[in-house]
Design a protein around this motif. Structure first.
Motif, PDB file in Angstrom:
ATOM      1  N   LEU A  77      63.748  11.704  -7.562  1.00  0.00           N
ATOM      2  CA  LEU A  77      62.926  11.728  -8.782  1.00  0.00           C
ATOM      3  C   LEU A  77      63.736  12.068 -10.033  1.00  0.00           C
ATOM      4  CD1 LEU A  77      59.583  13.303  -7.456  1.00  0.00           C
ATOM      5  CD2 LEU A  77      60.326  10.918  -7.515  1.00  0.00           C
ATOM      6  N   ARG A  78      65.003  11.719 -10.018  1.00  0.00           N
ATOM      7  CA  ARG A  78      65.835  11.856 -11.216  1.00  0.00           C
ATOM      8  C   ARG A  78      65.788  10.533 -11.965  1.00  0.00           C
ATOM      9  NH1 ARG A  78      69.503  16.125 -11.198  1.00  0.00           N
ATOM     10  NH2 ARG A  78      68.797  17.685  -9.684  1.00  0.00           N
ATOM     11  N   ILE A  79      65.834  10.601 -13.288  1.00  0.00           N
ATOM     12  CA  ILE A  79      65.828   9.388 -14.104  1.00  0.00           C
ATOM     13  C   ILE A  79      67.171   8.672 -13.990  1.00  0.00           C
ATOM     14  CG2 ILE A  79      65.657   8.454 -16.439  1.00  0.00           C
ATOM     15  CD1 ILE A  79      63.874  10.798 -17.178  1.00  0.00           C
ATOM     16  N   VAL A  80      67.125   7.399 -13.614  1.00  0.00           N
ATOM     17  CA  VAL A  80      68.373   6.639 -13.515  1.00  0.00           C
ATOM     18  C   VAL A  80      68.442   5.556 -14.599  1.00  0.00           C
ATOM     19  CG1 VAL A  80      68.627   7.047 -11.053  1.00  0.00           C
ATOM     20  CG2 VAL A  80      67.406   5.022 -11.842  1.00  0.00           C
ATOM     21  N   ASP A  81      67.295   5.214 -15.168  1.00  0.00           N
ATOM     22  CA  ASP A  81      67.295   4.200 -16.226  1.00  0.00           C
ATOM     23  C   ASP A  81      65.946   4.212 -16.928  1.00  0.00           C
ATOM     24  OD1 ASP A  81      68.240   2.199 -17.822  1.00  0.00           O
ATOM     25  OD2 ASP A  81      68.013   0.585 -16.345  1.00  0.00           O
ATOM     26  N   GLN A  82      65.940   3.731 -18.170  1.00  0.00           N
ATOM     27  CA  GLN A  82      64.681   3.608 -18.891  1.00  0.00           C
ATOM     28  C   GLN A  82      64.848   2.619 -20.026  1.00  0.00           C
ATOM     29  OE1 GLN A  82      64.128   7.778 -20.087  1.00  0.00           O
ATOM     30  NE2 GLN A  82      64.814   7.246 -22.143  1.00  0.00           N
ATOM     31  N   ALA A  83      63.731   2.005 -20.436  1.00  0.00           N
ATOM     32  CA  ALA A  83      63.789   1.018 -21.513  1.00  0.00           C
ATOM     33  C   ALA A  83      62.425   0.946 -22.189  1.00  0.00           C
ATOM     34  CB  ALA A  83      64.170  -0.350 -20.949  1.00  0.00           C
ATOM     35  N   THR A  84      62.417   0.485 -23.442  1.00  0.00           N
ATOM     36  CA  THR A  84      61.159   0.362 -24.180  1.00  0.00           C
ATOM     37  C   THR A  84      61.139  -0.927 -24.991  1.00  0.00           C
ATOM     38  OG1 THR A  84      62.012   1.508 -26.142  1.00  0.00           O
ATOM     39  CG2 THR A  84      60.953   2.877 -24.448  1.00  0.00           C
ATOM     40  N   SER A  85      59.971  -1.278 -25.459  1.00  0.00           N
ATOM     41  CA  SER A  85      59.828  -2.433 -26.346  1.00  0.00           C
ATOM     42  C   SER A  85      58.617  -2.211 -27.243  1.00  0.00           C
ATOM     43  CB  SER A  85      59.643  -3.714 -25.541  1.00  0.00           C
ATOM     44  OG  SER A  85      59.392  -4.798 -26.432  1.00  0.00           O
ATOM     45  N   ARG A  86      58.847  -2.313 -28.533  1.00  0.00           N
ATOM     46  CA  ARG A  86      57.764  -2.127 -29.492  1.00  0.00           C
ATOM     47  C   ARG A  86      57.521  -3.470 -30.165  1.00  0.00           C
ATOM     48  NH1 ARG A  86      58.066   2.698 -33.905  1.00  0.00           N
ATOM     49  NH2 ARG A  86      56.850   1.746 -35.559  1.00  0.00           N
ATOM     50  N   GLU A  87      56.320  -3.981 -30.041  1.00  0.00           N
ATOM     51  CA  GLU A  87      56.025  -5.294 -30.609  1.00  0.00           C
ATOM     52  C   GLU A  87      54.611  -5.402 -31.143  1.00  0.00           C
ATOM     53  OE1 GLU A  87      55.756  -7.900 -26.748  1.00  0.00           O
ATOM     54  OE2 GLU A  87      57.555  -6.681 -26.660  1.00  0.00           O
ATOM     55  N   LYS A  88      54.360  -6.488 -31.834  1.00  0.00           N
ATOM     56  CA  LYS A  88      53.043  -6.719 -32.403  1.00  0.00           C
ATOM     57  C   LYS A  88      52.035  -7.008 -31.281  1.00  0.00           C
ATOM     58  CE  LYS A  88      50.823  -9.906 -35.606  1.00  0.00           C
ATOM     59  NZ  LYS A  88      51.047 -11.125 -36.410  1.00  0.00           N
ATOM     60  N   THR A  89      50.836  -6.484 -31.420  1.00  0.00           N
ATOM     61  CA  THR A  89      49.782  -6.685 -30.435  1.00  0.00           C
ATOM     62  C   THR A  89      49.397  -8.156 -30.334  1.00  0.00           C
ATOM     63  OG1 THR A  89      48.898  -4.486 -30.878  1.00  0.00           O
ATOM     64  CG2 THR A  89      47.435  -6.045 -29.794  1.00  0.00           C
ATOM     65  N   LYS A  90      49.276  -8.643 -29.095  1.00  0.00           N
ATOM     66  CA  LYS A  90      48.961 -10.062 -28.903  1.00  0.00           C
ATOM     67  C   LYS A  90      47.550 -10.312 -28.409  1.00  0.00           C
ATOM     68  CE  LYS A  90      53.661 -11.668 -27.987  1.00  0.00           C
ATOM     69  NZ  LYS A  90      54.664 -11.548 -26.929  1.00  0.00           N
ATOM     70  N   PHE A  91      46.858  -9.238 -28.031  1.00  0.00           N
ATOM     71  CA  PHE A  91      45.508  -9.403 -27.490  1.00  0.00           C
ATOM     72  C   PHE A  91      44.765  -8.090 -27.692  1.00  0.00           C
ATOM     73  CE2 PHE A  91      42.269 -10.452 -24.335  1.00  0.00           C
ATOM     74  CZ  PHE A  91      42.202 -11.841 -24.417  1.00  0.00           C
ATOM     75  N   PRO A  92      43.468  -8.141 -28.020  1.00  0.00           N
ATOM     76  CA  PRO A  92      42.707  -6.907 -28.234  1.00  0.00           C
ATOM     77  C   PRO A  92      42.404  -6.222 -26.909  1.00  0.00           C
ATOM     78  CG  PRO A  92      41.235  -8.762 -28.335  1.00  0.00           C
ATOM     79  CD  PRO A  92      42.632  -9.335 -28.232  1.00  0.00           C
ATOM     80  N   TYR A  93      41.962  -4.977 -26.980  1.00  0.00           N
ATOM     81  CA  TYR A  93      41.589  -4.288 -25.755  1.00  0.00           C
ATOM     82  C   TYR A  93      40.197  -4.744 -25.349  1.00  0.00           C
ATOM     83  CZ  TYR A  93      39.718  -1.000 -22.480  1.00  0.00           C
ATOM     84  OH  TYR A  93      39.136  -0.468 -21.368  1.00  0.00           O
ATOM     85  N   ILE A  94      40.123  -5.401 -24.202  1.00  0.00           N
ATOM     86  CA  ILE A  94      38.850  -5.840 -23.653  1.00  0.00           C
ATOM     87  C   ILE A  94      38.860  -5.440 -22.181  1.00  0.00           C
ATOM     88  CG2 ILE A  94      37.384  -7.808 -23.099  1.00  0.00           C
ATOM     89  CD1 ILE A  94      38.681  -9.300 -25.436  1.00  0.00           C
ATOM     90  N   PRO A  95      37.907  -4.595 -21.764  1.00  0.00           N
ATOM     91  CA  PRO A  95      37.861  -4.182 -20.360  1.00  0.00           C
ATOM     92  C   PRO A  95      37.851  -5.409 -19.451  1.00  0.00           C
ATOM     93  CG  PRO A  95      36.341  -2.872 -21.652  1.00  0.00           C
ATOM     94  CD  PRO A  95      36.838  -3.973 -22.554  1.00  0.00           C
ATOM     95  N   GLY A  96      38.723  -5.409 -18.455  1.00  0.00           N
ATOM     96  CA  GLY A  96      38.813  -6.549 -17.558  1.00  0.00           C
ATOM     97  C   GLY A  96      39.964  -7.465 -17.954  1.00  0.00           C
ATOM     98  N   LEU A  97      40.372  -7.347 -19.225  1.00  0.00           N
ATOM     99  CA  LEU A  97      41.464  -8.193 -19.723  1.00  0.00           C
ATOM    100  C   LEU A  97      42.581  -7.330 -20.302  1.00  0.00           C
ATOM    101  CD1 LEU A  97      39.350 -10.987 -21.446  1.00  0.00           C
ATOM    102  CD2 LEU A  97      40.402 -11.009 -19.182  1.00  0.00           C
ATOM    103  N   PHE A  98      42.586  -6.112 -19.836  1.00  0.00           N
ATOM    104  CA  PHE A  98      43.554  -5.110 -20.249  1.00  0.00           C
ATOM    105  C   PHE A  98      44.996  -5.616 -20.195  1.00  0.00           C
ATOM    106  CE2 PHE A  98      45.679  -1.051 -18.752  1.00  0.00           C
ATOM    107  CZ  PHE A  98      45.797  -0.542 -20.013  1.00  0.00           C
ATOM    108  N   ALA A  99      45.324  -6.353 -19.162  1.00  0.00           N
ATOM    109  CA  ALA A  99      46.704  -6.801 -18.937  1.00  0.00           C
ATOM    110  C   ALA A  99      47.243  -7.659 -20.085  1.00  0.00           C
ATOM    111  CB  ALA A  99      46.798  -7.579 -17.631  1.00  0.00           C
TER     112      ALA A  99
END
Length: 219
Positions: free
Chosen positions: A60-82
């Motif tokens: 459980l030690r951190i070996v790698d990590q990454a992030t990405s910040r971008e413009k939203t492409k779809f609103p939050y809709i339950p069932g379509l969260f992905a």
DNA sequence: GCGACAG
DNA sequence: ATCTTGTCGC
């Protein structure tokens, strides 16, 4: 994938088309080396999503990590969260220098109205074993598990078992585990328990949550 | 029809 | 998810 759904009908059609590609039969490895946790953070008054992936080794030690910040492409809709959270998560995954053996997603997998939550979707797109861990359960029904860590009750949707309410800490609200792709429900719960030594949520998800939140706040 | 609804 | 005071429980 170049085109991203814009409408509800379009997004639901994508789910119906990809759902048959989910592998719920492969039990996956009972023990894995590299476990990744994924989460997305938001900053108020900003049309942006920040995805984060944190990879831990068997200790459980951190070996790698990454992030990405971008413009939203779809609103939050339950069932379509992905369709809202997948884009920054896929980019963050691409930025890793290692390939995780298992992805733990923040949200549903099989426990989804159309049996195709974020964890299933991410599994099909990456081909990697995935499981979904949600903090609340609005899909299906289940009894409250016994108060001891490790106890669980099935989550049922119609006649099917689509996941488990799993107690990760004594007397603490359970988490809701469901299969994503190429991992059995038994193994999924075992992975969740093994990666949850101290808090309610698995360490990979907790760290990804912290990382995505801090990155989303940067001005 | 209306509200509720992973994050 | 995030905005937020006080409040309840250990």
């Amino acid at each position: 994938m170049n085109h991203w759904p814009t409408t509800v009908a379009e997004a639901e059609a994508v789910q119906e088309r990809l759902r048959p590609l989910v592998d719920l039969t492969d039990p996956g490895p009972p023990v894995v080396g590299l476990v990744a946790g994924l989460d997305v953070g938001y900053a108020p008054d900003r049309d942006e999503v920040t995805g984060a992936v944190v990879v831990l080794d068997e200790t459980l030690r951190i070996v790698d990590q990454a992030t990405s910040r971008e413009k939203t492409k779809f609103p939050y809709i339950p069932g379509l969260f992905a369709f809202r959270e997948l884009p920054p998560l896929l980019t963050a995954l691409d930025r890793l220098s290692v390939t995780p053996d298992l992805l733990i997603c923040d949200g549903y997998g099989l426990a989804h109205p159309r049996r195709f939550g974020l964890a299933c979707h991410l599994g099909v797109l990456t081909g990697l074993p995935t499981i979904g861990v949600a903090k609340t359960a609005f899909v299906g029904a289940c009894d409250d598990p016994a108060p001891a860590r490790g106890s669980w009750t099935p989550i049922t949707l119609g006649q099917d078992t689509v996941g488990r309410a799993l107690r990760t800490r004594d007397h603490v609200k359970p988490v809701y585990v469901s299969q994503g792709h190429r991992v059995s429900l038994d193994n999924a719960c075992a992975h969740v328990l093994r990666t949850t030594p101290a808090f309610r949520l698995p360490e990979p998800i907790r760290l990804a949550d912290r990382l995505s939140r801090s990155r989303s706040q940067i001005t």
